[in-house]
Scaffold this active site. Structure first.
Site, PDB file in Angstrom:
ATOM      1  N   GLU B  49       0.792  -1.045  -0.057  1.00 11.71           N
ATOM      2  CA  GLU B  49       0.050   0.062   0.083  1.00 11.71           C
ATOM      3  C   GLU B  49       0.944   1.322   0.029  1.00 11.71           C
ATOM      4  O   GLU B  49       1.889   1.407   0.864  1.00 11.71           O
ATOM      5  CB  GLU B  49      -0.903   0.071   1.321  1.00 11.71           C
ATOM      6  N   ASP B  60      -6.211   9.288  10.150  1.00 10.68           N
ATOM      7  CA  ASP B  60      -4.748   8.666  10.524  1.00 10.68           C
ATOM      8  C   ASP B  60      -4.159   9.307  11.859  1.00 10.68           C
ATOM      9  O   ASP B  60      -4.731  10.352  12.098  1.00 10.68           O
ATOM     10  CB  ASP B  60      -3.871   9.056   9.410  1.00 10.68           C
ATOM     11  N   TYR B 175     -10.505  -4.811   3.576  1.00 11.02           N
ATOM     12  CA  TYR B 175      -9.944  -4.313   4.552  1.00 11.02           C
ATOM     13  C   TYR B 175     -10.696  -4.123   5.843  1.00 11.02           C
ATOM     14  O   TYR B 175     -11.598  -3.111   5.855  1.00 11.02           O
ATOM     15  CB  TYR B 175      -9.112  -2.853   3.995  1.00 11.02           C
TER      16      TYR B 175
END
Lengths: 423, 278
Positions: B49, B60, B175
């Site tokens: 990734e 994040d 994911y």
């Protein structure tokens, strides 16, 4: 330029410009729900809870009661007589013998000193309906942080406010105010330490504390339903204005003027008038040091459409789609985006967006203080600066309403500094 | 069939889980990322990734935020990210590359232009954090039509009612975000992850990789016992950050040391099921 767009929009919205957003939270191409999957179920829950609350007369009654007894509404619609006379002299000097009649919508008289409390009250009552037990918020200038901390104190809920370190430095009195009200102020060092970073950090908190936490967004931005919901809670400004103007003058105003950072005070004033085509609508963005310098916060005038903080709207960004920092003398306008409904009103041409520099806002700040005995916040000083330019060009029977959305106590130190005065 | 589909098929045949690594493109500079990319497959990465740096990475944690800021500070851009993929493809035509990031830089380039350039560079899939299924017509559907995998995140808040919508246009792999939170924060509980992976597998035949909060070879191994893949991002990004000197430059031998750490994580993942079987 955009008459065609208005027509097509009108068809789908049953001839109303007030029907938006659609089920996807879009105003034309703007708005939407651009959030991480973790938040998506929460955003959908909120949408549903808000729909139910909106349809519940008991919820509305609760808001009405608190707006009257706690906030102090309705706020007056005030004829700014000396400002009007001053601008008529200016008009006469220019040989045009005009000068619009200027009214201020006095939302600076609300408890906590700005329009922000209108929204906070609605959202905290909703949060409690939803069984949430912890409130988080972002703040730039600190006005929304103070309003959030205030309603949290009033209803006994813990409150966490995210604020950029740059803003903490320049808005110390509001930081202390929030702490007095029992809120925890968390400094945000990521990014550039301003409002957009505070919003990122609040979103990170929400994504981590999904069970008990309610994110109380302060402006008409963010993922659907926030832009519509905050607008609805702020629309009391325009609804009162409409009623008050009918009582005073027996007719609608001819123009509305409000400053725009995210744009919640402006949406609140504008929305009830969107379907009255005789009413001209002006939003005033912060041109900072001048749009040509690149140091400004005028997302519509100096930005382009993009996706940030859950919605598509006009943003300040570079050629790579990276978000740029804004600049304004007013921390409350210092945001690189704008509410999506404003982007839509801009593209359809229903509202006109203009900009005013730091310098012009500072002049208007002083003019208002001297002529009307009202020290405005630097944010509405931007709207006022535009009023001083526009009003002299209009006839005397033109009725103009400016939203005086905040008081200037918080700004006296900053203004003294800009004027070279040591306190 | 994309490189991703082929890779997961191969791994399934070998009976082992995929080790998925994340690094930010251009962190701290172009040459370092290129060196790392070229070394990752040899160090045991099965899928790479590559983060597209963004100024406002809302999902994040501090490690990946800081990596994006370093990259942007050193001139990273979408064009350079794509150039990194193109350069990597000169030597490696089998390791899948998934670009991961946020929508705005893609939208700003225009979806059509971006997709054309990404395919040309040799990208296999996309993970775009702020595009939930509700916004599928923005990028997900055009990407699928163009032949790229669009990998969707499923989270602990994605309930059974919502899961089919989340999986509907997902391809390549799913994911699973193992915690409610940001990247690099709390570590997941293996038992909860196993239940979640099984729940997702009842709805899809796609491989399920698990990420967020996996920091050590032991944790990676634990996840790899039940999931089809384990994703490690922040821990690798931290290993890169540790090598950056006060002058912003990498210490000599830094790329090799980071790859050595990646190798340890890879061993954890690759030995996981063997260890469980013994």
């Amino acid at each position: 330029m955009t008459g065609k767009k208005v027509a097509s929009v009108s068809l789908t919205k049953a001839n109303s410009l007030r029907g938006g957003p659609d089920e996807r939270g879009r105003f034309g191409i703007f708005g939407g729900r651009f959030v991480a999957e973790t938040l998506m179920p929460l955003v959908l829950d909120l949408d549903q809870a808000y729909r139910h609350a909106k349809a519940d007369p008991a919820f509305q009654a609760q808001i009405d009661h608190m707006q009257r007894d706690y906030v102090g509404r309705e706020s007056p619609l005030y004829f700014a007589e000396r400002l009007t006379a001053h601008l008529r002299e200016k008009s006469a000097a220019a040989g045009s013998k005009g000068g619009a009649k200027i009214y201020f919508k006095r939302d600076e008289l609300n408890h906590t000193g700005s329009h922000k409390i209108n929204n906070c009250l609605g959202q905290i009552l909703l949060a409690m309906r939803m069984g949430k037990t912890r409130i988080i918020a972002e703040t730039g200038a600190g006005q929304h942080g103070v309003a959030t901390a205030t309603v949290c104190a009033r209803f006994g809920l813990p409150c966490v406010v995210y604020m950029g370190t740059t803003d903490i430095e320049r808005q110390k009195p509001n930081v202390f105010r929030m702490k007095l009200l029992g809120a925890e102020v968390i400094p945000v060092t990521s990014g550039t330490g301003t409002l957009k970073d505070a919003m990122n950090e609040a979103l990170r908190d929400w994504v981590t504390n999904v069970e008990n936490t309610y994110y109380l967004i302060g402006t008409v931005a963010g993922p659907h339903p926030y832009p519509a919901m905050v607008r609805d809670f702020q629309s009391i400004i325009g609804e009162e204005t409409k009623r008050q103007m009918m009582e005073r003058e027996g007719r609608l105003p001819d123009s509305l003027v409000a400053c725009i950072g995210g744009g919640s005070n402006a949406m609140g004033l504008f929305h009830p008038f969107l379907d009255d085509p005789s009413v001209k609508i002006y939003g005033v963005e912060a041109a900072g040091k001048g749009i040509e310098t690149g140091e400004h916060c005028a997302s519509l005038k100096g930005g382009s459409p993009g996706v940030l903080h859950g919605n598509r709207t006009y943003l300040l960004q570079d050629e790579d789609g990276q978000i740029k920092d804004g600049h304004s003398i007013s921390a409350g306008l210092d945001y690189p985006g704008i509410g999506p409904e404003h982007s839509w009103l801009h593209e359809t041409g229903r509202a006109e967006y203009v900009s005013v520099t730091d310098r012009e806002a500072l002049d208007a700040f002083q003019l208002c203080s001297r002529l009307e005995g009202i020290i405005p916040a630097l944010e509405p000083a931007h709207a006022l600066a535009f009023v001083t330019k526009l009003a002299p060009t209009l006839p005397k029977d033109h009725l103009m309403v400016m939203n005086l959305c905040g008081r200037g106590d918080k700004d006296v130190f900053a203004v003294a500094d800009h004027l070279g005065v040591t306190l | 069939m994309t490189r991703l589909d082929r890779r997961f098929d191969e791994l399934k045949a070998q009976g082992r889980a995929a080790f998925v690594t994340f690094i930010t493109a251009g962190d701290p500079d172009f040459e370092t990322t290129l060196g790392l990319l070229n070394g990752l497959p040899g160090a045991g990465a099965d899928v790479i990734e590559l983060g597209m740096p963004f100024t406002d990475p809302m999902a994040d944690g501090p490690s990946i935020q800081a990596s994006a800021q370093r990259a942007l500070g050193n001139g990273a851009s979408m064009m350079k990210t794509l150039e990194l993929v193109r350069r990597f493809r000169e030597n490696d035509n089998s390791t899948p590359i998934v670009l991961m990031g946020y929508y705005n830089p893609i939208y700003h380039m225009s979806v059509e232009t971006f997709l054309g350039r990404a395919i040309e560079a040799g990208v296999d899939g996309l993970i775009v954090v702020d595009l939930p299924p509700e916004e599928d017509d923005e990028l997900c559907v055009p990407a699928m039509k163009a032949g790229l995998n669009f990998i969707r995140l499923a989270t602990p808040t994605t309930d059974d009612k919502r899961l089919p919508a989340v999986l509907a246009n997902t391809s390549g792999f799913v994911y699973y975000v193992s915690i409610t939170g940001i990247t690099g924060s709390a570590s997941p509980q293996a038992r909860n992850v196993e239940a979640a992976v099984n729940r997702i597998k009842r709805h899809t035949a796609l491989p399920v990789a698990v990420g967020f909060g996996i920091k050590t070879p032991e944790q990676a191994a634990e996840i790899a016992r039940t999931a089809d893949g384990a994703v490690v991002g922040s821990a690798i990004v931290d290993a890169i950050a540790k090598e950056i000197g006060a002058d912003g430059k990498m210490a000599p031998g830094a790329v090799e040391r980071v790859l050595e750490f990646v190798g340890k994580l890879a061993n954890g993942v690759h030995a996981a099921r063997k260890a469980a079987a013994e």
